[in-house]
Design a protein around this motif. Structure first.
Motif, short mmCIF file in Angstrom:
data_model
loop_
_atom_site.label_atom_id
_atom_site.label_comp_id
_atom_site.label_asym_id
_atom_site.label_seq_id
_atom_site.Cartn_x
_atom_site.Cartn_y
_atom_site.Cartn_z
N HIS A 109 59.42 44.96 53.65
CA HIS A 109 60.64 45.55 52.76
C HIS A 109 59.74 44.85 52.07
CE1 HIS A 109 62.61 47.67 55.35
NE2 HIS A 109 63.49 46.84 55.63
N TYR A 110 59.17 43.50 52.42
CA TYR A 110 58.69 43.14 50.56
C TYR A 110 57.57 42.22 50.86
CZ TYR A 110 60.94 38.67 52.99
OH TYR A 110 61.59 37.58 53.45
N LEU A 130 66.04 50.57 61.24
CA LEU A 130 67.69 52.08 61.15
C LEU A 130 67.13 52.88 61.86
CD1 LEU A 130 69.98 52.53 60.64
CD2 LEU A 130 69.25 52.45 58.29
N GLY A 131 67.77 53.58 62.99
CA GLY A 131 67.43 54.82 63.34
C GLY A 131 67.97 55.80 62.85
N VAL A 183 61.15 48.78 43.00
CA VAL A 183 62.81 49.14 43.99
C VAL A 183 63.12 48.49 45.19
CG1 VAL A 183 63.29 51.47 44.94
CG2 VAL A 183 61.95 51.79 42.39
N LEU A 184 62.15 48.66 45.72
CA LEU A 184 61.45 47.39 47.15
C LEU A 184 63.18 46.09 46.76
CD1 LEU A 184 60.78 49.84 48.65
CD2 LEU A 184 59.34 48.64 49.88
N PHE A 185 62.14 45.58 46.08
CA PHE A 185 62.53 44.51 45.54
C PHE A 185 64.01 44.30 45.23
CE2 PHE A 185 63.22 40.80 42.64
CZ PHE A 185 63.07 39.67 43.13
N ASN A 197 62.94 51.07 52.69
CA ASN A 197 64.50 50.60 53.60
C ASN A 197 64.51 51.86 53.39
OD1 ASN A 197 64.08 48.42 51.48
ND2 ASN A 197 65.65 47.25 51.94
N GLY A 198 65.31 51.96 54.91
CA GLY A 198 66.20 52.98 54.93
C GLY A 198 67.39 53.45 53.78
N SER A 199 67.95 52.67 53.56
CA SER A 199 69.10 52.71 52.24
C SER A 199 69.08 53.12 51.33
CB SER A 199 70.13 51.53 52.22
OG SER A 199 70.60 50.83 53.44
#
Length: 281
Positions: free
Chosen positions: A192-193, A84-85, A177-179, A210-212
């Motif tokens: 991410h995982y 993600l940019g 948190v990522l999961f 994640n950027g989100s």
């Protein structure tokens, strides 16, 4: 090949989703929020829309990286890595528990570029989200496609030094948190995982946040200082990855005369990793 992919500009797709009670409950748990009502019709924080509208592609249609393969709706970009940019989002109304929402996505632009790390292709998607009472949000999302990771070290780029902050919170994003976020959003991107994949295939030293996720926790930190407010608009830009299990800081400036304020994730070396300019109301 780039001449072919430009023909994908203008393609559209519609997806429906529901701001279901279990999703809201799980987001409240992820963000340690006890002030969000779960009753049907109760307003939900605007920025929690980020967990909706997953691709839900069949398992047989996923690529090696865990994303849906290109060439279905996404253009067949001839570069293997993606990230993600940046994004620009305006919220027009709060989503509510139980609302059925529809998102129309248009491929708005495809832009090849050459950077210090090699060839890049930017794909800009425009999302328009509507609910029972009309327009809810409009988002423009920039996805960057990159060349395969080279064996040679990447060019060293000068870090973007962070400004002085009005507030600053320590933050060390964990694999849990990522999961939990990826599970909520049904995001299968392996960076991410899957630490082995992130390191051995994509060349990162650790899992990528994640950027989100970074955006979510920046907004949560801001709203703790502005109780009762909602995010109304924001523009986000990714400058460098945020890595899992590495100390960072959630930072923010005071609002300016127009009500805008800058937020950012500050890496351990003092460099700015993600920058957001937002307005609350």
């Amino acid at each position: 090949m780039t001449g072919d992919i430009h023909e994908w500009v203008g393609r559209k797709r519609r997806v429906s989703d529901e701001m279901a009670t279990p999703l809201v409950r799980r987001m409240a748990a992820l963000t340690d929020r006890s002030d969000v009502a779960l009753d049907r019709g109760a307003p939900v924080p605007n920025h929690w829309l980020s967990i909706l509208f997953d691709d839900a592609a069949p398992q047989s249609q996923l690529g090696r990286d865990g994303h849906p393969t290109k060439g279905d709706f996404l253009p067949p970009v001839p570069l293997p890595r993606r990230m993600l940019g940046g994004r620009r989002v305006t919220y027009h109304a709060a989503p509510r528990v139980g609302d059925t929402l529809e998102r129309e996505t248009e491929i708005a632009a495809i832009t090849p570029k050459v950077g210090r790390s090699g060839a890049m292709i930017f794909v800009m998607l425009r999302h328009s989200i509507t609910g029972p009472n009309g327009l809810v949000a409009v988002e423009e999302q920039d996805t960057v496609y990159l060349e395969a990771k080279r064996n040679a070290p990447a060019p060293v780029e000068k870090p973007i030094v962070t400004p002085n902050s009005a507030w600053r919170e320590p933050w060390t994003p964990s694999p849990v948190v990522l999961f939990r976020f990826s599970a909520l959003a049904f995001n299968g991107h392996r960076i991410h995982y899957d630490a082995d994949y992130a390191r051995d295939v994509e060349g990162y030293p650790a899992l990528i946040v994640n950027g989100s996720v970074s955006t979510l926790f920046l907004f949560e930190a801001l709203l703790r200082r502005a109780p009762g407010k909602q995010i109304r608009h924001y523009e986000a830009r990714t400058m460098q990855p945020v890595f899992c299990d590495r100390p960072a800081f959630l930072c923010g400036e005071a609002p300016d005369a127009e009500g805008k304020q800058a937020l950012w994730v500050e890496a351990a070396d003092g460099a700015m990793a993600i920058r957001i300019v937002t307005r609350v109301g």
